[in-house]
Design an enzyme around this catalytic site. Structure first.
Site, PDB file in Angstrom:
ATOM      1  N   CYS A   1     -11.039 -26.239 -28.057  1.00  0.00           N
ATOM      2  CA  CYS A   1     -11.533 -27.626 -28.117  1.00  0.00           C
ATOM      3  C   CYS A   1     -10.689 -28.609 -27.307  1.00  0.00           C
ATOM      4  CB  CYS A   1     -11.633 -28.059 -29.570  1.00  0.00           C
ATOM      5  SG  CYS A   1     -12.755 -26.960 -30.468  1.00  0.00           S
TER       6      CYS A   1
ATOM      7  N   HIS B   1      -8.140 -36.591 -31.853  1.00  0.00           N
ATOM      8  CA  HIS B   1      -9.098 -35.481 -31.907  1.00  0.00           C
ATOM      9  C   HIS B   1      -9.991 -35.688 -33.141  1.00  0.00           C
ATOM     10  CE1 HIS B   1     -10.529 -31.585 -30.762  1.00  0.00           C
ATOM     11  NE2 HIS B   1     -10.202 -31.023 -31.910  1.00  0.00           N
TER      12      HIS B   1
ATOM     13  N   HIS C   1     -18.607 -32.843 -33.095  1.00  0.00           N
ATOM     14  CA  HIS C   1     -17.560 -32.168 -32.314  1.00  0.00           C
ATOM     15  C   HIS C   1     -18.211 -31.282 -31.259  1.00  0.00           C
ATOM     16  CE1 HIS C   1     -14.100 -30.284 -30.912  1.00  0.00           C
ATOM     17  NE2 HIS C   1     -13.574 -29.782 -32.015  1.00  0.00           N
TER      18      HIS C   1
END
Lengths: 391, 223
Positions: free
Chosen positions: A150, A281, A318
Protein backbone atom coordinates in the site's frame (compact mmCIF):
# COMPACT_ATOMS: atom_id res chain seq x y z
CA UNK A 1 23.26 13.94 -5.71
CA UNK A 2 23.36 16.95 -8.03
CA UNK A 3 21.62 20.14 -6.99
CA UNK A 4 18.54 19.59 -9.14
CA UNK A 5 15.10 20.65 -7.92
CA UNK A 6 12.23 18.35 -8.80
CA UNK A 7 8.83 19.97 -9.19
CA UNK A 8 5.31 18.75 -9.89
CA UNK A 9 3.66 20.35 -12.90
CA UNK A 10 0.65 18.15 -13.52
CA UNK A 11 -1.84 15.92 -11.73
CA UNK A 12 -4.45 13.50 -12.98
CA UNK A 13 -6.59 11.09 -11.04
CA UNK A 14 -9.67 8.94 -10.91
CA UNK A 15 -11.25 8.00 -7.60
CA UNK A 16 -14.65 6.74 -6.41
CA UNK A 17 -15.49 10.29 -5.35
CA UNK A 18 -15.49 12.17 -8.66
CA UNK A 19 -15.32 9.07 -10.93
CA UNK A 20 -12.83 10.68 -13.30
CA UNK A 21 -14.43 14.14 -13.48
CA UNK A 22 -11.08 15.84 -12.80
CA UNK A 23 -8.82 16.92 -9.97
CA UNK A 24 -10.78 20.12 -9.21
CA UNK A 25 -14.05 18.24 -8.83
CA UNK A 26 -12.28 15.64 -6.68
CA UNK A 27 -10.98 18.38 -4.45
CA UNK A 28 -14.31 20.23 -4.22
CA UNK A 29 -16.12 17.07 -3.10
CA UNK A 30 -13.38 16.17 -0.66
CA UNK A 31 -13.41 19.60 0.97
CA UNK A 32 -17.23 19.46 1.17
CA UNK A 33 -16.87 16.29 3.22
CA UNK A 34 -18.42 13.88 0.72
CA UNK A 35 -17.71 10.18 0.96
CA UNK A 36 -17.83 7.35 -1.58
CA UNK A 37 -17.99 4.21 0.59
CA UNK A 38 -21.08 2.20 -0.30
CA UNK A 39 -22.34 -1.33 -0.88
CA UNK A 40 -20.23 -3.49 -3.20
CA UNK A 41 -21.78 -4.03 -6.64
CA UNK A 42 -18.83 -5.43 -8.61
CA UNK A 43 -19.08 -8.89 -7.03
CA UNK A 44 -21.22 -10.70 -4.49
CA UNK A 45 -19.88 -9.62 -1.10
CA UNK A 46 -22.70 -11.19 0.91
CA UNK A 47 -20.61 -14.15 2.16
CA UNK A 48 -18.03 -11.85 3.74
CA UNK A 49 -17.87 -10.04 7.05
CA UNK A 50 -18.74 -6.75 5.32
CA UNK A 51 -20.29 -5.59 2.07
CA UNK A 52 -18.78 -2.10 2.02
CA UNK A 53 -16.28 -0.67 -0.44
CA UNK A 54 -15.70 2.44 -2.55
CA UNK A 55 -16.21 1.74 -6.27
CA UNK A 56 -15.71 3.94 -9.28
CA UNK A 57 -19.15 3.89 -10.83
CA UNK A 58 -20.14 4.69 -14.38
CA UNK A 59 -16.63 4.32 -15.73
CA UNK A 60 -16.42 3.40 -19.41
CA UNK A 61 -13.96 0.58 -20.10
CA UNK A 62 -12.65 0.62 -23.66
CA UNK A 63 -12.94 -2.68 -25.56
CA UNK A 64 -9.86 -4.80 -25.04
CA UNK A 65 -8.69 -2.77 -22.06
CA UNK A 66 -8.75 -3.93 -18.45
CA UNK A 67 -10.51 -1.97 -15.71
CA UNK A 68 -7.09 -1.19 -14.26
CA UNK A 69 -5.67 0.03 -17.57
CA UNK A 70 -8.68 2.30 -18.05
CA UNK A 71 -8.07 3.92 -14.67
CA UNK A 72 -4.36 4.39 -15.43
CA UNK A 73 -5.09 5.88 -18.84
CA UNK A 74 -7.58 8.38 -17.37
CA UNK A 75 -5.15 9.46 -14.66
CA UNK A 76 -2.07 9.67 -16.88
CA UNK A 77 -3.92 11.47 -19.68
CA UNK A 78 -5.27 13.97 -17.16
CA UNK A 79 -1.83 14.58 -15.66
CA UNK A 80 -0.14 15.15 -19.01
CA UNK A 81 -2.89 17.52 -20.14
CA UNK A 82 -2.72 19.39 -16.83
CA UNK A 83 1.05 19.85 -17.13
CA UNK A 84 0.81 21.47 -20.55
CA UNK A 85 3.73 19.31 -21.69
CA UNK A 86 4.05 18.76 -25.44
CA UNK A 87 5.68 15.34 -25.65
CA UNK A 88 6.48 15.82 -29.34
CA UNK A 89 8.65 18.81 -28.44
CA UNK A 90 10.92 17.11 -25.93
CA UNK A 91 13.53 14.35 -26.11
CA UNK A 92 11.32 11.35 -25.36
CA UNK A 93 14.33 9.25 -24.35
CA UNK A 94 14.68 11.60 -21.34
CA UNK A 95 11.07 10.97 -20.30
CA UNK A 96 10.38 8.02 -18.01
CA UNK A 97 7.59 6.40 -16.05
CA UNK A 98 7.35 4.75 -12.65
CA UNK A 99 4.13 2.90 -11.92
CA UNK A 100 3.20 1.53 -8.52
CA UNK A 101 0.61 -1.18 -8.08
CA UNK A 102 -0.24 -4.15 -5.90
CA UNK A 103 -2.60 -6.30 -7.91
CA UNK A 104 -2.78 -4.68 -11.35
CA UNK A 105 -5.15 -6.48 -13.69
CA UNK A 106 -6.62 -8.66 -10.93
CA UNK A 107 -10.24 -7.60 -11.57
CA UNK A 108 -10.10 -8.93 -15.13
CA UNK A 109 -8.16 -12.02 -14.08
CA UNK A 110 -10.87 -12.84 -11.56
CA UNK A 111 -13.52 -12.62 -14.27
CA UNK A 112 -11.50 -15.08 -16.33
CA UNK A 113 -10.97 -17.44 -13.38
CA UNK A 114 -14.69 -17.36 -12.55
CA UNK A 115 -15.60 -18.28 -16.11
CA UNK A 116 -12.84 -20.87 -16.39
CA UNK A 117 -11.39 -19.06 -19.39
CA UNK A 118 -7.70 -18.32 -19.89
CA UNK A 119 -8.52 -15.19 -21.90
CA UNK A 120 -7.50 -12.01 -20.13
CA UNK A 121 -5.10 -13.82 -17.81
CA UNK A 122 -1.71 -12.49 -18.87
CA UNK A 123 1.44 -13.29 -16.97
CA UNK A 124 3.63 -10.33 -16.15
CA UNK A 125 0.61 -8.07 -16.63
CA UNK A 126 1.80 -5.55 -14.08
CA UNK A 127 4.53 -4.30 -16.37
CA UNK A 128 2.67 -4.77 -19.67
CA UNK A 129 0.26 -1.97 -18.85
CA UNK A 130 3.09 0.43 -18.05
CA UNK A 131 4.66 -0.45 -21.39
CA UNK A 132 1.32 0.03 -23.17
CA UNK A 133 0.87 3.45 -21.59
CA UNK A 134 4.41 4.46 -22.54
CA UNK A 135 3.70 3.43 -26.13
CA UNK A 136 0.44 5.36 -26.13
CA UNK A 137 2.14 8.60 -25.10
CA UNK A 138 5.51 8.13 -26.83
CA UNK A 139 7.57 7.75 -23.65
CA UNK A 140 10.97 6.26 -24.53
CA UNK A 141 12.94 6.64 -21.30
CA UNK A 142 13.20 4.12 -18.46
CA UNK A 143 9.91 2.48 -17.47
CA UNK A 144 9.71 0.72 -14.14
CA UNK A 145 6.87 -1.00 -12.31
CA UNK A 146 7.20 -1.34 -8.56
CA UNK A 147 5.08 -3.07 -5.98
CA UNK A 148 5.52 -2.21 -2.31
CA UNK A 149 2.00 -3.03 -1.11
CA UNK A 150 0.00 0.00 0.00
CA UNK A 151 2.97 2.35 -0.21
CA UNK A 152 3.46 1.59 -3.93
CA UNK A 153 2.10 4.96 -5.11
CA UNK A 154 4.31 6.94 -2.74
CA UNK A 155 7.38 4.87 -3.58
CA UNK A 156 6.75 5.31 -7.32
CA UNK A 157 6.78 9.09 -6.92
CA UNK A 158 9.83 8.92 -4.65
CA UNK A 159 11.80 6.82 -7.13
CA UNK A 160 10.85 9.15 -9.97
CA UNK A 161 12.04 12.09 -7.88
CA UNK A 162 15.39 10.38 -7.36
CA UNK A 163 15.78 9.58 -11.08
CA UNK A 164 15.41 13.28 -12.00
CA UNK A 165 17.55 14.40 -9.08
CA UNK A 166 20.33 12.05 -10.22
CA UNK A 167 20.16 13.56 -13.71
CA UNK A 168 19.09 10.32 -15.44
CA UNK A 169 15.91 11.85 -16.90
CA UNK A 170 14.21 15.24 -17.22
CA UNK A 171 10.56 14.26 -16.92
CA UNK A 172 8.89 11.31 -15.18
CA UNK A 173 5.23 10.35 -14.99
CA UNK A 174 4.83 8.71 -11.63
CA UNK A 175 1.86 7.31 -9.81
CA UNK A 176 -0.13 4.30 -8.89
CA UNK A 177 -3.32 2.45 -9.52
CA UNK A 178 -5.33 -0.55 -8.39
CA UNK A 179 -8.84 -1.92 -8.75
CA UNK A 180 -11.24 -3.41 -6.32
CA UNK A 181 -11.10 -7.21 -6.32
CA UNK A 182 -12.82 -10.06 -4.58
CA UNK A 183 -9.42 -11.59 -3.92
CA UNK A 184 -8.30 -8.62 -1.82
CA UNK A 185 -11.76 -8.38 -0.27
CA UNK A 186 -11.73 -12.02 0.82
CA UNK A 187 -8.18 -11.71 2.12
CA UNK A 188 -8.90 -8.66 4.25
CA UNK A 189 -12.08 -10.33 5.44
CA UNK A 190 -10.02 -13.35 6.56
CA UNK A 191 -7.80 -10.98 8.54
CA UNK A 192 -10.86 -9.31 10.14
CA UNK A 193 -9.64 -6.00 8.71
CA UNK A 194 -12.86 -4.86 6.97
CA UNK A 195 -15.25 -2.43 8.61
CA UNK A 196 -18.89 -3.44 8.68
CA UNK A 197 -20.06 0.06 9.63
CA UNK A 198 -18.07 3.09 8.42
CA UNK A 199 -14.38 3.87 8.09
CA UNK A 200 -13.43 5.92 11.14
CA UNK A 201 -9.72 6.78 11.05
CA UNK A 202 -8.28 7.58 14.49
CA UNK A 203 -11.69 7.15 16.19
CA UNK A 204 -11.94 5.11 19.40
CA UNK A 205 -14.48 2.81 17.71
CA UNK A 206 -12.59 2.32 14.43
CA UNK A 207 -12.92 -1.27 13.30
CA UNK A 208 -11.45 -1.61 9.85
CA UNK A 209 -10.96 -0.38 6.31
CA UNK A 210 -13.13 -0.26 3.20
CA UNK A 211 -11.36 -1.47 0.05
CA UNK A 212 -11.40 0.90 -2.86
CA UNK A 213 -9.93 1.57 -6.28
CA UNK A 214 -8.47 4.36 -8.37
CA UNK A 215 -5.37 5.78 -9.96
CA UNK A 216 -3.34 8.97 -9.86
CA UNK A 217 -0.31 10.27 -11.73
CA UNK A 218 1.93 13.26 -11.13
CA UNK A 219 4.16 14.89 -13.73
CA UNK A 220 7.62 15.44 -12.25
CA UNK A 221 10.13 17.70 -13.98
CA UNK A 222 13.46 19.33 -13.39
CA UNK A 223 12.70 22.88 -12.26
CA UNK A 224 14.96 24.68 -14.70
CA UNK A 225 13.19 23.38 -17.78
CA UNK A 226 9.78 24.12 -16.24
CA UNK A 227 10.66 27.74 -15.65
CA UNK A 228 11.91 28.00 -19.23
CA UNK A 229 8.54 26.96 -20.56
CA UNK A 230 6.66 29.04 -17.97
CA UNK A 231 4.54 26.17 -16.68
CA UNK A 232 2.60 26.17 -13.42
CA UNK A 233 4.34 24.48 -10.49
CA UNK A 234 2.15 22.79 -7.86
CA UNK A 235 4.96 22.00 -5.50
CA UNK A 236 8.56 20.94 -5.01
CA UNK A 237 9.63 17.51 -3.77
CA UNK A 238 12.21 18.05 -1.04
CA UNK A 239 12.67 14.64 0.48
CA UNK A 240 11.68 11.01 0.22
CA UNK A 241 12.56 7.86 2.13
CA UNK A 242 11.24 4.37 2.72
CA UNK A 243 11.89 1.69 5.31
CA UNK A 244 10.95 -1.81 6.38
CA UNK A 245 9.53 -2.76 9.78
CA UNK A 246 10.99 -6.29 9.60
CA UNK A 247 8.35 -7.42 12.07
CA UNK A 248 5.29 -9.10 10.52
CA UNK A 249 3.82 -10.03 7.14
CA UNK A 250 0.55 -8.14 7.66
CA UNK A 251 0.66 -6.16 10.90
CA UNK A 252 2.70 -2.99 11.36
CA UNK A 253 5.33 -2.44 14.03
CA UNK A 254 3.04 -1.49 16.93
CA UNK A 255 5.38 1.31 18.01
CA UNK A 256 5.71 2.78 14.51
CA UNK A 257 9.50 2.45 14.54
CA UNK A 258 9.80 1.75 10.81
CA UNK A 259 7.58 4.67 9.85
CA UNK A 260 9.49 6.90 12.26
CA UNK A 261 12.73 6.06 10.42
CA UNK A 262 11.18 6.84 7.05
CA UNK A 263 9.75 10.20 8.19
CA UNK A 264 13.02 11.21 9.84
CA UNK A 265 15.02 10.34 6.72
CA UNK A 266 12.65 12.32 4.47
CA UNK A 267 12.85 15.33 6.79
CA UNK A 268 16.64 15.08 6.92
CA UNK A 269 16.89 15.00 3.15
CA UNK A 270 14.65 18.06 2.98
CA UNK A 271 16.69 19.79 5.73
CA UNK A 272 13.47 20.40 7.62
CA UNK A 273 12.45 19.76 11.23
CA UNK A 274 8.73 20.14 10.78
CA UNK A 275 5.93 20.58 8.22
CA UNK A 276 2.61 22.46 8.15
CA UNK A 277 0.38 19.45 7.48
CA UNK A 278 0.53 15.63 7.32
CA UNK A 279 -1.52 13.39 5.08
CA UNK A 280 -1.65 10.17 7.07
CA UNK A 281 -2.14 6.65 5.77
CA UNK A 282 -5.08 6.43 8.22
CA UNK A 283 -6.73 3.19 7.14
CA UNK A 284 -9.19 3.06 10.03
CA UNK A 285 -7.74 -0.16 11.41
CA UNK A 286 -6.87 -0.23 15.12
CA UNK A 287 -3.16 -1.00 14.69
CA UNK A 288 -2.31 1.26 11.74
CA UNK A 289 -3.81 4.47 13.13
CA UNK A 290 -2.22 4.07 16.54
CA UNK A 291 1.14 3.15 15.01
CA UNK A 292 1.05 6.27 12.80
CA UNK A 293 0.10 8.50 15.71
CA UNK A 294 3.04 7.14 17.72
CA UNK A 295 5.42 7.68 14.82
CA UNK A 296 4.28 11.29 14.32
CA UNK A 297 4.71 11.98 18.05
CA UNK A 298 8.18 10.41 18.09
CA UNK A 299 9.34 12.54 15.18
CA UNK A 300 7.72 15.89 16.00
CA UNK A 301 7.56 15.69 19.80
CA UNK A 302 5.28 18.31 21.38
CA UNK A 303 5.01 19.97 17.97
CA UNK A 304 2.91 16.99 16.82
CA UNK A 305 -0.08 18.33 18.78
CA UNK A 306 -0.19 21.53 16.73
CA UNK A 307 0.08 19.73 13.39
CA UNK A 308 -3.05 19.12 11.31
CA UNK A 309 -3.10 15.44 10.33
CA UNK A 310 -5.86 13.94 8.21
CA UNK A 311 -6.87 10.71 6.55
CA UNK A 312 -8.75 10.63 3.26
CA UNK A 313 -9.66 6.96 3.58
CA UNK A 314 -12.97 7.57 5.33
CA UNK A 315 -14.05 9.42 2.18
CA UNK A 316 -12.25 7.40 -0.49
CA UNK A 317 -11.69 3.97 1.01
CA UNK A 318 -8.30 2.29 0.69
CA UNK A 319 -7.19 2.03 -2.92
CA UNK A 320 -3.93 0.15 -2.14
CA UNK A 321 -1.30 1.01 -4.77
CA UNK A 322 -3.20 4.14 -5.80
CA UNK A 323 -3.61 5.54 -2.29
CA UNK A 324 -0.17 7.13 -1.92
CA UNK A 325 -0.39 8.80 -5.33
CA UNK A 326 -3.91 10.15 -4.66
CA UNK A 327 -2.79 11.44 -1.27
CA UNK A 328 0.27 13.09 -2.83
CA UNK A 329 -2.07 14.92 -5.23
CA UNK A 330 -4.21 15.94 -2.23
CA UNK A 331 -1.09 17.34 -0.49
CA UNK A 332 -0.36 19.48 -3.54
CA UNK A 333 -4.00 20.65 -3.70
CA UNK A 334 -3.82 21.52 0.00
CA UNK A 335 -0.86 23.82 -0.62
CA UNK A 336 -2.39 25.29 -3.79
CA UNK A 337 -5.80 26.08 -2.29
CA UNK A 338 -5.00 26.63 1.39
CA UNK A 339 -7.73 24.14 2.35
CA UNK A 340 -7.23 21.02 4.43
CA UNK A 341 -9.73 18.22 3.77
CA UNK A 342 -11.48 16.72 6.81
CA UNK A 343 -11.13 13.28 8.33
CA UNK A 344 -14.70 12.01 8.09
CA UNK A 345 -16.59 9.97 10.70
CA UNK A 346 -14.27 10.90 13.57
CA UNK A 347 -16.71 11.23 16.47
CA UNK A 348 -15.22 9.70 19.62
CA UNK A 349 -11.61 10.41 20.38
CA UNK A 350 -9.28 7.53 21.14
CA UNK A 351 -7.22 8.59 24.19
CA UNK A 352 -4.10 7.26 22.46
CA UNK A 353 -4.88 8.94 19.13
CA UNK A 354 -4.87 12.48 20.44
CA UNK A 355 -3.57 14.63 17.60
CA UNK A 356 -5.43 17.24 15.53
CA UNK A 357 -7.01 15.03 12.86
CA UNK A 358 -9.18 17.79 11.31
CA UNK A 359 -12.42 15.98 12.26
CA UNK A 360 -15.44 16.16 9.95
CA UNK A 361 -15.06 19.75 8.72
CA UNK A 362 -12.24 20.95 6.51
CA UNK A 363 -10.41 24.15 7.29
CA UNK A 364 -8.46 27.00 5.76
CA UNK A 365 -4.76 27.15 6.57
CA UNK A 366 -1.55 28.53 5.14
CA UNK A 367 0.24 25.30 4.19
CA UNK A 368 3.68 25.65 2.68
CA UNK A 369 5.02 22.20 3.45
CA UNK A 370 3.32 18.83 3.59
CA UNK A 371 4.31 15.29 4.38
CA UNK A 372 2.51 12.32 2.89
CA UNK A 373 3.04 9.01 4.66
CA UNK A 374 2.16 5.48 3.60
CA UNK A 375 2.46 2.03 5.12
CA UNK A 376 1.71 -1.42 3.81
CA UNK A 377 1.76 -5.19 4.18
CA UNK A 378 5.14 -6.67 4.83
CA UNK A 379 6.14 -3.67 6.94
CA UNK A 380 6.55 -1.23 4.07
CA UNK A 381 6.78 2.47 5.03
CA UNK A 382 7.28 5.54 2.87
CA UNK A 383 7.34 9.29 3.44
CA UNK A 384 7.53 12.10 0.89
CA UNK A 385 7.83 15.80 1.60
CA UNK A 386 6.52 18.60 -0.63
CA UNK A 387 6.89 22.35 -0.27
CA UNK A 388 5.05 25.12 -2.09
CA UNK A 389 6.85 26.51 -5.17
CA UNK A 390 7.93 29.74 -3.52
CA UNK A 391 9.21 28.36 -0.22
CA UNK B 1 34.16 11.57 -4.55
CA UNK B 2 32.74 8.73 -6.61
CA UNK B 3 31.94 5.65 -4.54
CA UNK B 4 33.22 2.27 -5.62
CA UNK B 5 30.43 -0.29 -5.79
CA UNK B 6 31.09 -3.97 -5.25
CA UNK B 7 29.19 -7.17 -5.87
CA UNK B 8 29.71 -10.27 -3.80
CA UNK B 9 28.03 -13.53 -2.74
CA UNK B 10 26.22 -14.43 -5.95
CA UNK B 11 24.03 -17.50 -5.46
CA UNK B 12 21.58 -19.13 -7.83
CA UNK B 13 19.36 -21.92 -6.49
CA UNK B 14 16.89 -24.01 -8.42
CA UNK B 15 17.22 -27.44 -6.88
CA UNK B 16 14.07 -27.74 -4.79
CA UNK B 17 14.64 -31.40 -3.87
CA UNK B 18 17.99 -30.65 -2.27
CA UNK B 19 16.56 -27.61 -0.57
CA UNK B 20 13.70 -29.58 0.99
CA UNK B 21 16.26 -31.71 2.81
CA UNK B 22 18.52 -28.85 3.82
CA UNK B 23 16.11 -26.11 4.84
CA UNK B 24 14.78 -25.75 8.37
CA UNK B 25 12.67 -22.74 7.49
CA UNK B 26 8.90 -22.75 7.85
CA UNK B 27 7.70 -21.43 4.54
CA UNK B 28 4.46 -21.27 2.57
CA UNK B 29 5.76 -21.48 -1.00
CA UNK B 30 8.70 -23.11 -2.76
CA UNK B 31 10.18 -19.88 -4.15
CA UNK B 32 10.00 -18.32 -0.70
CA UNK B 33 12.09 -21.20 0.68
CA UNK B 34 14.54 -20.96 -2.22
CA UNK B 35 14.97 -17.23 -1.73
CA UNK B 36 15.59 -17.51 2.00
CA UNK B 37 18.13 -20.28 1.44
CA UNK B 38 19.98 -18.31 -1.25
CA UNK B 39 19.91 -15.14 0.85
CA UNK B 40 21.29 -17.09 3.84
CA UNK B 41 24.24 -18.19 1.71
CA UNK B 42 24.85 -14.67 0.40
CA UNK B 43 24.66 -13.14 3.86
CA UNK B 44 27.01 -15.76 5.32
CA UNK B 45 29.51 -15.15 2.52
CA UNK B 46 29.28 -11.39 3.02
CA UNK B 47 29.62 -11.70 6.79
CA UNK B 48 33.11 -13.19 6.30
CA UNK B 49 34.10 -9.76 5.02
CA UNK B 50 32.21 -8.03 7.82
CA UNK B 51 29.36 -6.93 5.55
CA UNK B 52 25.65 -6.90 6.50
CA UNK B 53 22.79 -5.79 4.26
CA UNK B 54 20.83 -2.73 5.40
CA UNK B 55 18.39 -2.52 2.48
CA UNK B 56 16.63 -4.78 0.00
CA UNK B 57 15.84 -4.80 -3.70
CA UNK B 58 13.97 -7.78 -5.14
CA UNK B 59 12.85 -8.39 -8.71
CA UNK B 60 9.88 -10.72 -9.16
CA UNK B 61 8.04 -11.93 -12.23
CA UNK B 62 5.67 -14.77 -13.08
CA UNK B 63 5.49 -16.22 -9.58
CA UNK B 64 2.92 -14.22 -7.64
CA UNK B 65 0.33 -14.55 -10.43
CA UNK B 66 0.25 -18.30 -9.78
CA UNK B 67 -0.21 -17.78 -6.04
CA UNK B 68 -3.03 -15.32 -6.70
CA UNK B 69 -4.80 -17.84 -8.92
CA UNK B 70 -4.45 -20.61 -6.35
CA UNK B 71 -5.73 -18.35 -3.57
CA UNK B 72 -8.71 -17.06 -5.53
CA UNK B 73 -9.78 -20.41 -6.93
CA UNK B 74 -9.95 -21.75 -3.39
CA UNK B 75 -12.21 -18.81 -2.48
CA UNK B 76 -14.40 -19.62 -5.47
CA UNK B 77 -14.77 -23.21 -4.28
CA UNK B 78 -14.96 -22.77 -0.49
CA UNK B 79 -16.20 -19.19 -0.12
CA UNK B 80 -14.77 -17.04 2.70
CA UNK B 81 -13.33 -20.11 4.42
CA UNK B 82 -11.16 -20.68 1.36
CA UNK B 83 -9.32 -17.39 1.97
CA UNK B 84 -6.21 -18.35 3.91
CA UNK B 85 -4.86 -15.51 6.08
CA UNK B 86 -1.47 -17.22 5.87
CA UNK B 87 -1.39 -17.19 2.06
CA UNK B 88 -3.13 -13.85 1.48
CA UNK B 89 0.02 -11.71 2.02
CA UNK B 90 1.69 -13.71 -0.76
CA UNK B 91 -0.80 -12.36 -3.30
CA UNK B 92 1.14 -9.09 -3.04
CA UNK B 93 4.45 -9.09 -4.98
CA UNK B 94 6.37 -7.51 -2.10
CA UNK B 95 5.75 -10.54 0.13
CA UNK B 96 9.11 -12.09 -0.75
CA UNK B 97 11.03 -8.94 0.12
CA UNK B 98 9.00 -8.76 3.33
CA UNK B 99 10.00 -12.31 4.25
CA UNK B 100 13.66 -11.44 3.72
CA UNK B 101 13.39 -8.25 5.77
CA UNK B 102 11.77 -10.14 8.66
CA UNK B 103 14.04 -13.19 8.49
CA UNK B 104 17.28 -11.21 8.29
CA UNK B 105 16.12 -8.08 10.18
CA UNK B 106 16.76 -5.74 7.27
CA UNK B 107 15.11 -2.45 8.21
CA UNK B 108 16.25 -0.03 5.52
CA UNK B 109 14.63 0.57 2.15
CA UNK B 110 12.82 -2.39 0.65
CA UNK B 111 11.82 -2.24 -3.00
CA UNK B 112 10.11 -4.86 -5.14
CA UNK B 113 10.48 -4.39 -8.90
CA UNK B 114 7.90 -6.06 -11.14
CA UNK B 115 9.21 -5.02 -14.55
CA UNK B 116 8.93 -8.30 -16.44
CA UNK B 117 12.10 -10.07 -17.58
CA UNK B 118 14.29 -7.15 -16.43
CA UNK B 119 12.90 -7.13 -12.87
CA UNK B 120 16.02 -8.59 -11.23
CA UNK B 121 18.46 -6.50 -13.25
CA UNK B 122 16.49 -3.32 -12.55
CA UNK B 123 16.48 -4.24 -8.85
CA UNK B 124 20.28 -4.52 -9.13
CA UNK B 125 20.50 -1.08 -10.75
CA UNK B 126 18.29 0.32 -7.97
CA UNK B 127 20.50 -1.24 -5.31
CA UNK B 128 23.62 0.22 -6.91
CA UNK B 129 21.91 3.63 -6.97
CA UNK B 130 21.20 3.33 -3.24
CA UNK B 131 24.88 2.61 -2.58
CA UNK B 132 26.10 5.34 -4.94
CA UNK B 133 23.71 7.85 -3.35
CA UNK B 134 24.90 6.97 0.14
CA UNK B 135 21.40 5.81 1.16
CA UNK B 136 22.61 2.30 2.06
CA UNK B 137 26.06 0.79 2.52
CA UNK B 138 25.07 -2.76 1.58
CA UNK B 139 21.96 -3.93 -0.25
CA UNK B 140 20.71 -7.51 -0.56
CA UNK B 141 19.47 -8.04 -4.11
CA UNK B 142 17.20 -10.90 -5.10
CA UNK B 143 15.54 -12.19 -8.21
CA UNK B 144 12.65 -14.65 -8.18
CA UNK B 145 11.39 -16.74 -11.08
CA UNK B 146 9.25 -19.87 -11.00
CA UNK B 147 11.38 -22.50 -9.25
CA UNK B 148 14.57 -20.44 -9.43
CA UNK B 149 16.12 -17.58 -7.48
CA UNK B 150 19.28 -15.49 -7.39
CA UNK B 151 20.72 -13.41 -4.57
CA UNK B 152 23.80 -11.24 -4.21
CA UNK B 153 25.07 -8.34 -2.18
CA UNK B 154 25.82 -4.90 -3.60
CA UNK B 155 27.85 -2.63 -1.37
CA UNK B 156 30.43 0.01 -0.85
CA UNK B 157 32.76 -2.19 1.22
CA UNK B 158 34.49 -4.88 -0.75
CA UNK B 159 33.59 -7.83 -2.94
CA UNK B 160 34.42 -10.15 -5.77
CA UNK B 161 33.47 -7.84 -8.62
CA UNK B 162 33.61 -4.11 -9.01
CA UNK B 163 30.60 -2.51 -10.67
CA UNK B 164 32.36 0.18 -12.67
CA UNK B 165 29.29 1.55 -14.40
CA UNK B 166 25.59 0.81 -14.68
CA UNK B 167 22.32 2.33 -15.80
CA UNK B 168 19.23 2.02 -17.94
CA UNK B 169 18.85 2.48 -21.69
CA UNK B 170 21.69 2.45 -24.17
CA UNK B 171 20.69 -0.46 -26.39
CA UNK B 172 20.82 -4.16 -25.62
CA UNK B 173 23.19 -6.89 -26.78
CA UNK B 174 21.15 -9.69 -25.24
CA UNK B 175 17.38 -9.99 -25.31
CA UNK B 176 15.77 -11.63 -22.30
CA UNK B 177 12.36 -13.23 -22.51
CA UNK B 178 12.00 -14.23 -18.87
CA UNK B 179 13.39 -13.20 -15.51
CA UNK B 180 14.80 -16.72 -15.04
CA UNK B 181 16.85 -16.24 -18.19
CA UNK B 182 18.32 -13.06 -16.70
CA UNK B 183 19.90 -15.01 -13.81
CA UNK B 184 21.94 -17.15 -16.21
CA UNK B 185 22.83 -14.22 -18.46
CA UNK B 186 24.02 -12.21 -15.49
CA UNK B 187 26.16 -14.96 -13.96
CA UNK B 188 27.66 -15.72 -17.40
CA UNK B 189 28.58 -12.04 -17.73
CA UNK B 190 30.39 -12.21 -14.40
CA UNK B 191 32.12 -15.41 -15.51
CA UNK B 192 33.29 -13.66 -18.65
CA UNK B 193 34.85 -10.93 -16.54
CA UNK B 194 37.07 -13.54 -14.88
CA UNK B 195 38.18 -15.02 -18.19
CA UNK B 196 38.47 -11.73 -20.09
CA UNK B 197 41.94 -10.84 -21.37
CA UNK B 198 41.15 -7.14 -21.91
CA UNK B 199 42.38 -4.57 -19.41
CA UNK B 200 39.25 -2.46 -20.04
CA UNK B 201 36.15 -4.58 -19.50
CA UNK B 202 33.37 -4.22 -22.05
CA UNK B 203 29.87 -3.04 -21.20
CA UNK B 204 27.27 -5.80 -21.08
CA UNK B 205 23.68 -4.88 -21.77
CA UNK B 206 20.37 -6.70 -21.51
CA UNK B 207 17.02 -5.79 -22.95
CA UNK B 208 13.42 -6.97 -22.94
CA UNK B 209 11.01 -7.35 -25.82
CA UNK B 210 9.49 -3.92 -25.11
CA UNK B 211 12.63 -1.88 -25.80
CA UNK B 212 13.76 -1.37 -22.20
CA UNK B 213 17.37 -2.16 -21.36
CA UNK B 214 19.95 -2.04 -18.62
CA UNK B 215 23.74 -2.09 -18.81
CA UNK B 216 26.67 -2.89 -16.54
CA UNK B 217 30.43 -2.76 -16.70
CA UNK B 218 32.20 -5.03 -14.24
CA UNK B 219 35.79 -5.69 -13.32
CA UNK B 220 37.28 -8.43 -11.19
CA UNK B 221 38.87 -7.52 -7.88
CA UNK B 222 42.03 -9.06 -6.54
CA UNK B 223 40.17 -10.66 -3.59
Amino acid sequence: MKNIEVVVTGMGLITPLECGAGTEEFWRLLIEGRGAVNRVSLFDASPYSSDLAAEIRGVVIKPGRSRWASFLETALGGAIKDSGLRLDEIDSSRVGMVLGTVLGTIFDKEAAWRSGSAAGVSQGGLHLEAVNLAGLYGIHGPITTVSTACSSGTDAIGLAYRAIKAGHVDVVFAGGGDTLSEMAYSGFSSLHALTDTVVRPFDATRNGLAPSEGAAFLVLEERGRVEERGARIYGVIRGYASSADAVHMTAPDREGRGLTRAIRAALKEASKESVDYISAHGTGTPYNDLMETKAIKKVFGKGAYGLPVNSLKAALGHSFGAAGAIEAAACLMTMSTGSIAPTLNLESMDPECDLDYVPDIGRQACVKSTLSISAGFGGQNAAILFTSPGS
Amino acid sequence: MKRTIWITGVNVIDDTAELAEASQERTVFTEEALLIEAASLTIRQAARSGLKPAALAVGVDGVVEGWQETFFKRVLVDGPLGASPLEFPFTSPNALAARLSIRFEIKGESLTVTSGSLSFLKALVHAAELVRGGIAEEVLVGGVARGKVITLLVGSGQGEFCLEDFGELGGAEQSLYSIGESFGAFTRALGNVRSCEFSEQPIVSFGDSFGSSVYFRFSETSL
